[in-house]
Write an enzyme that holds these catalytic residues in place. Structure first.
Site, PDB file in Angstrom:
ATOM      1  CG  ASP A 199       5.032  -2.183  -7.413  1.00 31.80           C
ATOM      2  OD1 ASP A 199       5.525  -2.718  -6.460  1.00 31.80           O
ATOM      3  OD2 ASP A 199       5.217  -2.775  -8.505  1.00 31.80           O
ATOM      4  CG  ASN A 201       7.380  -9.044   1.217  1.00 30.33           C
ATOM      5  OD1 ASN A 201       6.496  -9.439   2.028  1.00 30.33           O
ATOM      6  ND2 ASN A 201       7.295  -8.548  -0.221  1.00 30.33           N
ATOM      7  CD  GLN A 244      13.780  -6.588   1.584  1.00 30.17           C
ATOM      8  OE1 GLN A 244      14.204  -7.594   2.418  1.00 30.17           O
ATOM      9  NE2 GLN A 244      13.969  -5.438   1.713  1.00 30.17           N
ATOM     10  CG  HIS A 290       9.715  -1.872  -0.659  1.00 29.24           C
ATOM     11  ND1 HIS A 290      10.996  -2.339  -0.568  1.00 29.24           N
ATOM     12  CD2 HIS A 290       9.119  -2.850  -1.081  1.00 29.24           C
ATOM     13  CE1 HIS A 290      11.100  -3.445  -1.108  1.00 29.24           C
ATOM     14  NE2 HIS A 290       9.902  -3.972  -1.390  1.00 29.24           N
ATOM     15  CG  HIS A 297       4.472  -3.634  -1.274  1.00 25.84           C
ATOM     16  ND1 HIS A 297       4.780  -3.926  -2.582  1.00 25.84           N
ATOM     17  CD2 HIS A 297       5.557  -4.518  -0.525  1.00 25.84           C
ATOM     18  CE1 HIS A 297       5.617  -4.753  -2.971  1.00 25.84           C
ATOM     19  NE2 HIS A 297       6.308  -4.956  -1.688  1.00 25.84           N
TER      20      HIS A 297
END
Ligand code: AMP
Ligand code: ZN
Length: 140
Positions: free
Chosen positions: A32, A88, A95, A101, A103
């Protein structure tokens, strides 16, 4: 399938460079850009799905196996003390990028990060009402 103008489609498929930790036919795992903690990574499916609702079953079933392997790797190589998985769906849930995705957020004692929720309150009737809705035979 790629979605035009989707930044995570472009990253997942290598059109935009990223700090890639792992790649296979179905997934790319990247760091990230604005990490919550050291080692914060995102598992991106290469095929576009906006969120969990649209995720193909095969992808859904494989992603947690990959997450487990990465978790072990993070524990052993980054020496994190814990790990949060966060995923999310929808703006209401936070989101910001509409390409599914997952995390993976390594946690370190004293890292100062705040993830989570404020515990609420519910009566037995509140819980029963939700249980009844969620277990209705015609609803699932
Ligand atoms: P979410 O809020 O669950 O949609 O998470 C989106 C995440 O993607 C955030 O943690 C961002 O920091 C991260 N992000 C956005 N753009 C990029 C990028 N180009 N490369 C890496 N991470 C990104
Ligand atoms: Zn996409």
């Amino acid at each position: 399938m790629k979605e035009k103008d989707c930044i995570f489609c472009k990253i997942a498929n290598g059109e935009i460079p990223s700090k890639t930790l792992y790649e296979d036919e179905m997934f790319r795992v990247i760091l990230d850009l604005n990490p919550a903690t050291r080692g914060h990574a995102l598992i991106l499916p290469k095929a576009h799905a906006a969120d969990l609702y649209g995720l193909p079953e095969e992808t859904a079933s494989k992603i947690l196996v990959l997450a487990k392997e990465l978790a072990v790797s993070m524990r052993d190589r980054l020496h994190c003390d814990g790990l949060n998985l966060v995923q999310n769906n929808g703006e209401a849930a936070g989101q910001t990028v509409p390409h599914f995705h997952l995390h993976m957020i390594p946690r370190y004692v004293g890292d100062g990060q705040t993830l989570g929720w404020a515990p609420g309150e519910a009566t037995q009737e509140d819980l029963e009402e939700v249980r009844a809705v969620m277990t209705r035979q015609d609803a699932l």
